[in-house]
Design a protein around this motif. Structure first.
Motif, short mmCIF file in Angstrom:
data_model
loop_
_atom_site.label_atom_id
_atom_site.label_comp_id
_atom_site.label_asym_id
_atom_site.label_seq_id
_atom_site.Cartn_x
_atom_site.Cartn_y
_atom_site.Cartn_z
N PHE A 56 -15.07 4.72 10.50
CA PHE A 56 -14.97 5.70 11.57
C PHE A 56 -13.88 6.73 11.31
CE2 PHE A 56 -17.42 2.51 13.94
CZ PHE A 56 -18.46 3.33 14.34
N GLY A 57 -12.84 6.32 10.63
CA GLY A 57 -11.81 7.29 10.25
C GLY A 57 -12.35 8.33 9.30
N GLY A 58 -13.27 7.89 8.45
CA GLY A 58 -13.91 8.83 7.53
C GLY A 58 -14.86 9.78 8.24
N LEU A 59 -15.39 9.38 9.36
CA LEU A 59 -16.35 10.22 10.09
C LEU A 59 -15.68 11.23 11.02
CD1 LEU A 59 -19.11 7.68 11.19
CD2 LEU A 59 -19.21 9.35 9.34
N THR A 60 -14.55 10.85 11.57
CA THR A 60 -13.96 11.69 12.61
C THR A 60 -12.44 11.66 12.55
OG1 THR A 60 -13.83 12.06 14.99
CG2 THR A 60 -14.08 9.81 14.28
N SER A 61 -11.83 12.61 13.16
CA SER A 61 -10.37 12.63 13.20
C SER A 61 -9.84 11.81 14.38
CB SER A 61 -9.86 14.07 13.29
OG SER A 61 -10.34 14.67 14.47
N GLY A 62 -10.72 11.28 15.20
CA GLY A 62 -10.27 10.33 16.21
C GLY A 62 -10.63 10.68 17.64
N PHE A 63 -11.05 9.64 18.34
CA PHE A 63 -11.33 9.77 19.76
C PHE A 63 -10.27 9.07 20.60
CE2 PHE A 63 -15.69 10.15 18.04
CZ PHE A 63 -15.98 11.40 18.53
N GLY A 127 -9.12 5.87 6.49
CA GLY A 127 -10.42 6.54 6.36
C GLY A 127 -10.30 8.04 6.40
N LEU A 128 -9.33 8.53 7.14
CA LEU A 128 -9.12 9.97 7.21
C LEU A 128 -8.73 10.56 5.85
CD1 LEU A 128 -7.14 10.31 10.57
CD2 LEU A 128 -9.52 10.93 10.15
N VAL A 129 -8.06 9.75 5.03
CA VAL A 129 -7.65 10.23 3.71
C VAL A 129 -8.56 9.72 2.60
CG1 VAL A 129 -5.24 10.62 4.33
CG2 VAL A 129 -5.93 8.39 3.45
N GLY A 130 -9.64 9.01 2.97
CA GLY A 130 -10.65 8.64 2.00
C GLY A 130 -10.44 7.37 1.20
N TYR A 131 -9.71 6.39 1.72
CA TYR A 131 -9.56 5.12 1.01
C TYR A 131 -10.92 4.43 0.92
CZ TYR A 131 -4.46 5.42 1.40
OH TYR A 131 -3.14 5.79 1.31
N THR A 136 -10.55 -1.81 0.03
CA THR A 136 -9.48 -1.90 1.01
C THR A 136 -9.72 -3.05 1.98
OG1 THR A 136 -9.20 0.49 0.85
CG2 THR A 136 -8.13 -0.60 2.70
N SER A 137 -10.96 -3.21 2.44
CA SER A 137 -11.29 -4.29 3.37
C SER A 137 -11.17 -5.65 2.72
CB SER A 137 -12.71 -4.10 3.91
OG SER A 137 -12.81 -2.88 4.57
N ALA A 138 -11.60 -5.77 1.47
CA ALA A 138 -11.48 -7.04 0.75
C ALA A 138 -10.01 -7.41 0.57
CB ALA A 138 -12.18 -6.96 -0.60
N LEU A 139 -9.20 -6.45 0.23
CA LEU A 139 -7.78 -6.71 0.07
C LEU A 139 -7.13 -7.07 1.42
CD1 LEU A 139 -5.60 -6.94 -2.06
CD2 LEU A 139 -5.13 -4.51 -1.76
N ALA A 140 -7.59 -6.44 2.50
CA ALA A 140 -7.08 -6.78 3.84
C ALA A 140 -7.42 -8.22 4.19
CB ALA A 140 -7.64 -5.83 4.88
N PHE A 141 -8.64 -8.64 3.87
CA PHE A 141 -9.06 -10.02 4.12
C PHE A 141 -8.19 -11.00 3.34
CE2 PHE A 141 -11.47 -13.59 2.31
CZ PHE A 141 -11.75 -14.31 3.45
N ILE A 142 -8.01 -10.76 2.05
CA ILE A 142 -7.23 -11.66 1.19
C ILE A 142 -5.77 -11.72 1.64
CG2 ILE A 142 -6.32 -11.94 -1.15
CD1 ILE A 142 -9.06 -10.74 -2.10
N THR A 143 -5.20 -10.57 1.97
CA THR A 143 -3.82 -10.52 2.43
C THR A 143 -3.65 -11.28 3.74
OG1 THR A 143 -3.57 -8.36 1.39
CG2 THR A 143 -1.89 -8.97 2.97
N SER A 144 -4.57 -11.10 4.66
CA SER A 144 -4.51 -11.80 5.94
C SER A 144 -4.60 -13.30 5.72
CB SER A 144 -5.65 -11.32 6.84
OG SER A 144 -5.66 -12.04 8.06
N LEU A 145 -5.51 -13.73 4.88
CA LEU A 145 -5.68 -15.15 4.58
C LEU A 145 -4.38 -15.76 4.04
CD1 LEU A 145 -8.32 -16.97 4.61
CD2 LEU A 145 -8.38 -16.59 2.15
N ILE A 146 -3.79 -15.08 3.08
CA ILE A 146 -2.55 -15.57 2.46
C ILE A 146 -1.39 -15.57 3.45
CG2 ILE A 146 -0.78 -15.03 0.72
CD1 ILE A 146 -3.14 -14.03 -1.06
N PHE A 147 -1.27 -14.49 4.23
CA PHE A 147 -0.16 -14.39 5.17
C PHE A 147 -0.26 -15.43 6.28
CE2 PHE A 147 1.37 -9.71 4.56
CZ PHE A 147 1.73 -10.01 3.26
N ILE A 148 -1.45 -15.64 6.84
CA ILE A 148 -1.59 -16.62 7.92
C ILE A 148 -1.36 -18.03 7.38
CG2 ILE A 148 -3.17 -17.64 9.60
CD1 ILE A 148 -4.43 -14.83 9.84
#
Length: 185
Positions: A56-63, A127-131, A136-148
């Motif tokens: 959604f960040g890639g689609l719009t600047s925000g609602f 998303g606004l800057v095109g990551y 990014t999502s896979a790394l977020a999942f792995i990081t969350s798993l390790i941190f928790i």
């Protein structure tokens, strides 16, 4: 060279958005070891909300203004903290051993959503800057798993060695502190 820079930007993004997972893992770990199904559920929400935010960040600047997401996330953490304080008062802490506790699916999903709100907001900005969404999502999942998982283990170890009789109280207060920090920062 640009790929290396992008990689480190993504690492910083997911670590920053998942630092609260470490605190939550520590807080929950003080009550007992967190089962893998709960850790995985929370981490899946982290990855999914990051993907949704990036999309959604890639689609719009925000609602939605950022403050709405911050207040919602903070409120959920505050309520979890109150729940832990109420539970600690109600149950007068048993002796802590190598015990685990099960939050249940509903609580794991609510906690996953609460933690995911940060990922949603951060993902939206990314998303606004095109990551890239998948990496990014896979790394977020792995990081969350390790941190928790790591936070849970450390919190449980501290509770066993130092704060045996006060683990429920401290855990609840840490969630409330986390809620207040989110509001202030």
């Amino acid at each position: 060279m640009e790929e290396v820079l992008l990689f480190w930007q993504i690492v910083l993004l997911v670590v920053a958005s998942n630092l609260d997972d470490l605190a939550v893992g520590f807080s929950l770990g003080m009550k007992g070891l967190i089962p893998w199904k709960v850790i995985a559920t929370i981490a899946v929400f982290s990855g999914l909300t990051m993907a949704i935010g990036l999309f959604f960040g890639g689609l719009t600047s925000g609602f939605f203004p950022d403050y709405v997401l911050i207040y919602a996330s903070s409120l959920v953490f505050f309520l979890i903290g109150l729940w832990f304080l109420w539970d600690a008062k109600k149950s007068k802490n048993e002796k802590s051993e190598e015990k685990s506790f099960d939050l249940g699916w509903k609580a794991a999903i609510v906690l996953g959503i609460a933690l995911g709100i940060d990922s949603l907001a951060v993902g939206f900005s990314g998303g606004l800057v095109g990551y890239p969404i998948v990496a990014t999502s896979a790394l977020a999942f792995i990081t969350s798993l390790i941190f928790i998982w790591g936070g849970s283990r450390f919190g449980h170890l501290v509770a066993l060695k130092v704060f045996k009789d006060y683990a429920g109280w401290i855990s609840g207060l840490l969630f409330i502190l986390l809620a207040l920090i989110i509001l202030v920062i």
